[in-house]
Enzyme design. Structure first.
Site, PDB file in Angstrom:
ATOM      1  N   SER A 102      13.764   6.216 -10.075  1.00 47.61           N
ATOM      2  CA  SER A 102      14.826   6.178 -10.899  1.00 47.61           C
ATOM      3  C   SER A 102      16.678   7.012 -10.622  1.00 47.61           C
ATOM      4  O   SER A 102      16.121   7.684  -9.946  1.00 47.61           O
ATOM      5  CB  SER A 102      14.490   5.944 -12.350  1.00 47.61           C
TER       6      SER A 102
HETATM    7  N1  SAH Z   1       8.884   6.399 -13.209  1.00 46.84           N
HETATM    8  C1  SAH Z   1       9.038   6.182 -11.498  1.00 46.84           C
HETATM    9  C2  SAH Z   1       9.661   4.890 -11.387  1.00 46.84           C
HETATM   10  C3  SAH Z   1       9.285   4.342 -12.539  1.00 46.84           C
HETATM   11  S1  SAH Z   1       9.970   2.217 -10.533  1.00 46.84           S
HETATM   12  C4  SAH Z   1       9.384   7.106 -11.219  1.00 46.84           C
HETATM   13  O1  SAH Z   1       9.174   8.709 -11.851  1.00 46.84           O
HETATM   14  O2  SAH Z   1       9.411   7.744  -9.720  1.00 46.84           O
HETATM   15  C5  SAH Z   1       8.795   1.340 -11.248  1.00 46.84           C
HETATM   16  C6  SAH Z   1       7.270   1.293 -11.237  1.00 46.84           C
HETATM   17  O3  SAH Z   1       6.504   0.550 -11.711  1.00 46.84           O
HETATM   18  C7  SAH Z   1       6.098   1.234  -9.929  1.00 46.84           C
HETATM   19  O4  SAH Z   1       6.653   2.155  -8.769  1.00 46.84           O
HETATM   20  C8  SAH Z   1       5.906  -0.067 -10.072  1.00 46.84           C
HETATM   21  O5  SAH Z   1       5.020   0.327  -9.272  1.00 46.84           O
HETATM   22  C9  SAH Z   1       5.003   0.049 -11.413  1.00 46.84           C
HETATM   23  N2  SAH Z   1       4.456  -0.812 -11.947  1.00 46.84           N
HETATM   24  C10 SAH Z   1       4.545  -2.083 -11.805  1.00 46.84           C
HETATM   25  N3  SAH Z   1       4.129  -2.912 -12.254  1.00 46.84           N
HETATM   26  C11 SAH Z   1       3.384  -1.789 -13.472  1.00 46.84           C
HETATM   27  C12 SAH Z   1       2.095  -2.189 -13.873  1.00 46.84           C
HETATM   28  N4  SAH Z   1       1.704  -3.453 -14.915  1.00 46.84           N
HETATM   29  N5  SAH Z   1       0.998  -1.002 -14.641  1.00 46.84           N
HETATM   30  C13 SAH Z   1       1.543  -0.166 -13.339  1.00 46.84           C
HETATM   31  N6  SAH Z   1       2.630   0.169 -13.510  1.00 46.84           N
HETATM   32  C14 SAH Z   1       3.234  -0.928 -12.912  1.00 46.84           C
END
Ligand code: SAH
Length: 216
Positions: free
Chosen positions: A63
């Site tokens: 993000s």
């Molecule tokens: N917080 C992160 C950015 C997240 S991007 C950072 O600091 O870099 C969103 C993430 O959520 C992705 O890596 C994706 O694979 C994950 N994601 C999507 N659906 C999910 C689920 N049901 N459970 C766990 N992770 C999930």
């Protein structure tokens, strides 16, 4: 290293000037967490630009710093808290959370994509962060999966949910706060939820753009 710290400081000062970062503790957490450790190889030069960056070819992104600042501020994390993050991604937000909860607190962060789970593990270990437990799994079920107990002071979801995942509400403590992007469209509403003994209170914060939460 000195240069990295300087660049990070400049970015944070800019966020403060722009009014996107107001909380001193959140600013401190971001100052102590060099974002360059969390960007994908080849993106180091952009680590201190205020923009999301791709995480390899996973289709996911780290993000933008202003988004991390806004979400963390809304989450109102205190030292000693137990926090659940859904969507570890690069581990950057988890590392900031680790600083906010302090040594007496704990962060559990769940990621559904194995490549990113491993990536984050590596990034956090380079910084010697120990109070973050990384889990590979589906965060919409909470952790431990489907447990019906109020165990988290705070929950943060960093992918967009169509609706508030029930298990996450169940695992949030009374008076606990959850922050998550809510909505099905390209843009969603960043929502802050507070659990009260008579139900939940929600407040819409701002419009945001997140990738959708996967359901398994
Ligand atoms: N917080 C992160 C950015 C997240 S991007 C950072 O600091 O870099 C969103 C993430 O959520 C992705 O890596 C994706 O694979 C994950 N994601 C999507 N659906 C999910 C689920 N049901 N459970 C766990 N992770 C999930």
């Amino acid at each position: 290293m000195v240069l990295v710290e300087e660049e990070n400081k400049k970015m944070i000062e800019a966020l403060i000037r722009q009014g996107k970062l107001k909380d001193r503790k959140v600013a401190e957490a971001m100052l102590k967490t060099p974002r360059v450790y969390f960007v994908w190889k080849g993106y180091e030069d952009l680590a201190y630009e205020d923009q999301p960056l791709p995480l390899g070819d996973t289709g996911q992104t780290i993000s933008a710093p202003h988004m991390v600042a806004i979400m963390l501020e809304q989450l109102e994390v205190k030292k000693g808290h137990t926090v659940l993050e859904v969507g570890t991604g690069s581990g950057y937000n988890a590392a900031c959370l680790s600083y906010l909860v302090g040594e007496e607190g704990k962060v559990v962060s769940i990621e559904i994509n194995r490549i990113l789970h491993e990536f984050a593990k590596n990034n956090l270990s380079k910084l010697g962060i120990r109070n973050v437990e990384l889990i590979l799994g589906n965060g919409t079920l909470g952790y431990p999966e489907r447990l019906e107990q109020e165990i988290y002071d705070r929950i943060i979801v960093t992918a967009a949910a169509d609706e508030i995942p029930g298990y996450l509400v169940t695992q949030l403590r009374q008076e606990g706060i959850m922050v998550l992007p809510l909505g099905k469209g390209f843009t969603q509403l960043l929502t802050k939820l507070k659990k009260k003994d008579r139900g939940i209170e929600t407040k819409e914060i701002c419009e945001v753009i997140f990738v959708p939460l996967r359901n398994g």
